[in-house]
Design a protein around this motif. Structure first.
Motif, short mmCIF file in Angstrom:
data_model
loop_
_atom_site.label_atom_id
_atom_site.label_comp_id
_atom_site.label_asym_id
_atom_site.label_seq_id
_atom_site.Cartn_x
_atom_site.Cartn_y
_atom_site.Cartn_z
N HIS A 85 14.01 8.20 16.14
CA HIS A 85 15.34 7.62 16.28
C HIS A 85 16.23 7.91 15.08
O HIS A 85 17.42 7.76 15.16
N PHE B 105 16.98 -3.31 16.45
CA PHE B 105 17.13 -2.11 15.64
C PHE B 105 17.75 -2.50 14.30
O PHE B 105 18.50 -3.48 14.21
N ASN C 90 12.71 2.25 15.25
CA ASN C 90 13.95 1.53 15.52
C ASN C 90 14.81 1.37 14.27
O ASN C 90 15.69 0.51 14.23
#
Length: 547
Positions: free
Chosen positions: A11, A147, A170
């Protein structure tokens, strides 16, 4: 040799193996783009969006923590004053983020060893803002994705994420670049940061949220933060649906003015999460044993904080030793008339007026003798929330000229809400003493059934979901008739063979009678806790046998 860190987190970097759009491909995410004109939601709408959020993105510095990580690291390195001034300029928007990061790193000039020593001296648990751990825990327990999107650095953010239980995948944050020693192969000197990360510049946070959306089909994403770069999250296409400004550490006027909703503590956000208020209609032995389980579930075993701690219980007012029974229950936390010696819990509030007990209740438990329920339903008609849910613990049926009516059907008709049933081998005193017991929740609405399972499940009380509410309710009613036959066997002094014959034939006739009235009833239901288990318990230990 100057090298990037070898570990790549999906991510956090746009060249991950998953299909993630590059920054230039994310509509409206270019630096400086303010996005289309946006109408801010009302506070009421903002709170509804918060309750319904599928993902929440938190800024880290001065939101999750009580300080700015780089400022704290600067203090550790002895250059606090110079770095703090640059931080303030970046947060109020007077200095672009990339320039501020570059200048601060130049001043700090740390080594990997310095960072390790810093984290040891300032462990994550000592830096968290009050209430953030409980808030993150509640969100994650509810299934909300959490997140961290930080304009700081992964090296300083990952320990905080780990402490909060947030997966490193995250975490969006910048990466430090290091010069690696050719002899040892170890990083030795800080030489800037990776400018390709979206969080390295203004408009980076909406880019990060757009990247999240490209992977996960979240319907609603909320951004929580204290700075201008956090406010940008709702000002670009593909960004957050809601921005909540946080002023628990520092209040920035521009952020407070631009936020959809501004809070001064994480407790405000925790308190604003959707919570179910539970009410009990009834105060007999079984109602008291059941409300005791509920009182435990909504306090000691509610990590998601799904329920209001207070449980109201309607008590038909009567005198007990010269005093009102409701006053005695509220003072002693026990119903000495119907379940003596059993503490119900300090969060159970006895209420003498029926309408007051169910006022604003989301979850209504009905546990009164069946002969009184028709009048109670008529009294409550139009006085409960339209989106409330009910569950009946009452075993019985209303017989009318135009046909039989189950208790759950009566509730649905008069109150206009969904009604599940809880049926099983449920002798009140055994459950009050926390002896092993079980029941089924018969349902038509599975989402409601899952809520009821959370309400009633205890280590000593096993709950299973059963998509046959009519079959479960018929079992709960008809077993009482068989139990009278079992009582006759005892009264006549007959042995276990005779009683076994009564139970077998009774169970068979329970099934035949139920299917004659309601052909959709499942055969397997009679082998569940509501069927054979309840029949055995009642015939051997219930109060319906004639001795």
């Amino acid at each position: 040799a100057i090298m990037q860190p070898k570990h790549v987190v999906p991510h956090a970097r746009l060249e991950c193996s998953r299909s993630m759009p590059a920054p230039s491909a994310i509509a409206g995410a270019e630096e400086g783009y303010a996005g289309p004109t946006r109408t801010a939601p009302s506070i009421e709408s903002a709170k509804r969006l918060w309750k319904d959020a599928e993902a929440v993105c938190f800024d880290v510095d001065c939101t999750v923590t009580t300080n700015d990580s780089l400022d704290l690291l600067a203090g550790f390195m002895g250059v606090a004053a110079q770095v703090s001034a640059l931080t303030s300029q970046a947060m109020d928007g007077s200095l672009d983020l990339a320039t501020a990061l570059e200048r601060r790193l130049e001043i700090i000039n740390c080594t990997p060893a310095d960072i390790r020593a810093f984290i040891k001296e300032h462990p994550p648990e000592t830096r968290l803002a009050p209430g953030i751990a409980a808030l993150v825990r509640a969100l994650r327990a509810r299934g909300v994705a959490v997140f961290l999107i930080s304009g700081g650095f992964r090296e300083l953010t990952l320990p905080i994420a780990a402490h909060l239980g947030i997966p490193k995948e995250n975490v969006f944050a910048n990466r430090m670049n290091w010069q690696w020693d050719d002899e040892t192969g170890e990083p030795t000197r800080l030489v800037g940061f990776d400018t390709s990360e979206p969080t390295a510049r203004n408009q980076g946070k909406p880019q990060a949220i757009a990247a999240i959306r490209a992977i996960y089909p979240y319907k609603s994403i909320v951004m929580v933060g204290d700075g201008i770069t956090d406010l940008e999250a709702v000002q670009s296409t593909g960004g957050a649906d809601l921005f909540i400004g946080y002023g628990g550490v520092v209040v920035r006027p521009a952020v407070e003015a631009g936020a959809d909703w501004f809070v001064h503590s994480h407790q405000e956000l925790l308190a604003a999460l959707q919570r179910f208020r539970v009410a009990m209609v009834g105060s007999g032995a079984w109602a008291c044993a059941a409300v005791r389980m509920v009182a435990q579930s909504v306090t000691t075993d509610d990590p998601a904080d799904n329920f209001d701690n207070e449980v109201r219980m309607w008590v038909h007012e009567e005198q007990y030793e010269g005093r009102k029974l409701t006053a005695v229950i509220n003072e002693q936390n026990e119903n000495p008339r119907y379940l003596p010696g059993i503490n119900l819990g300090t969060n159970v509030i006895a209420v003498p007026k029926l309408e007051d007990a169910v006022a604003d209740a989301d979850c209504i438990i009905i546990c009164v003798p069946h002969q009184f329920l028709h009048g109670i339903c008529k009294q409550l008609a139009g006085k409960v929330r339209k989106d409330a849910m009910a569950i009946s613990l009452t075993k019985g049926m209303r017989v009318r000229a135009d046909g039989p009516q189950l208790i759950s059907q009566m509730v649905q008709r008069y109150l206009g809400i969904d009604c599940s049933v809880l049926m099983g081998a449920n002798i009140a005193m055994d459950i009050a003493k926390e002896e092993l017991s079980e029941a089924v929740i018969g349902y038509t609405n599975r989402d409601h059934a899952k809520v009821w399972a959370k309400v009633f499940s205890r280590p000593y009380f096993r709950v299973a979901l059963l998509p046959d509410p009519v079959g479960a309710e018929m079992c709960g009613m008809l077993k009482n008739i068989v139990a009278i036959g079992a009582g006759m066997v005892d009264g006549l002094g007959k042995g276990p063979n005779a009683k076994a014959a009564i139970l077998r034939q009774g169970l068979l006739e329970m099934r035949e009678f139920s299917k004659a009235l309601y052909p959709e009833v499942r055969d397997a239901t009679f082998l569940e806790a509501c069927g054979v288990a309840d029949l055995v318990a009642t015939c051997y230990g219930g109060g319906n046998r004639l001795g």
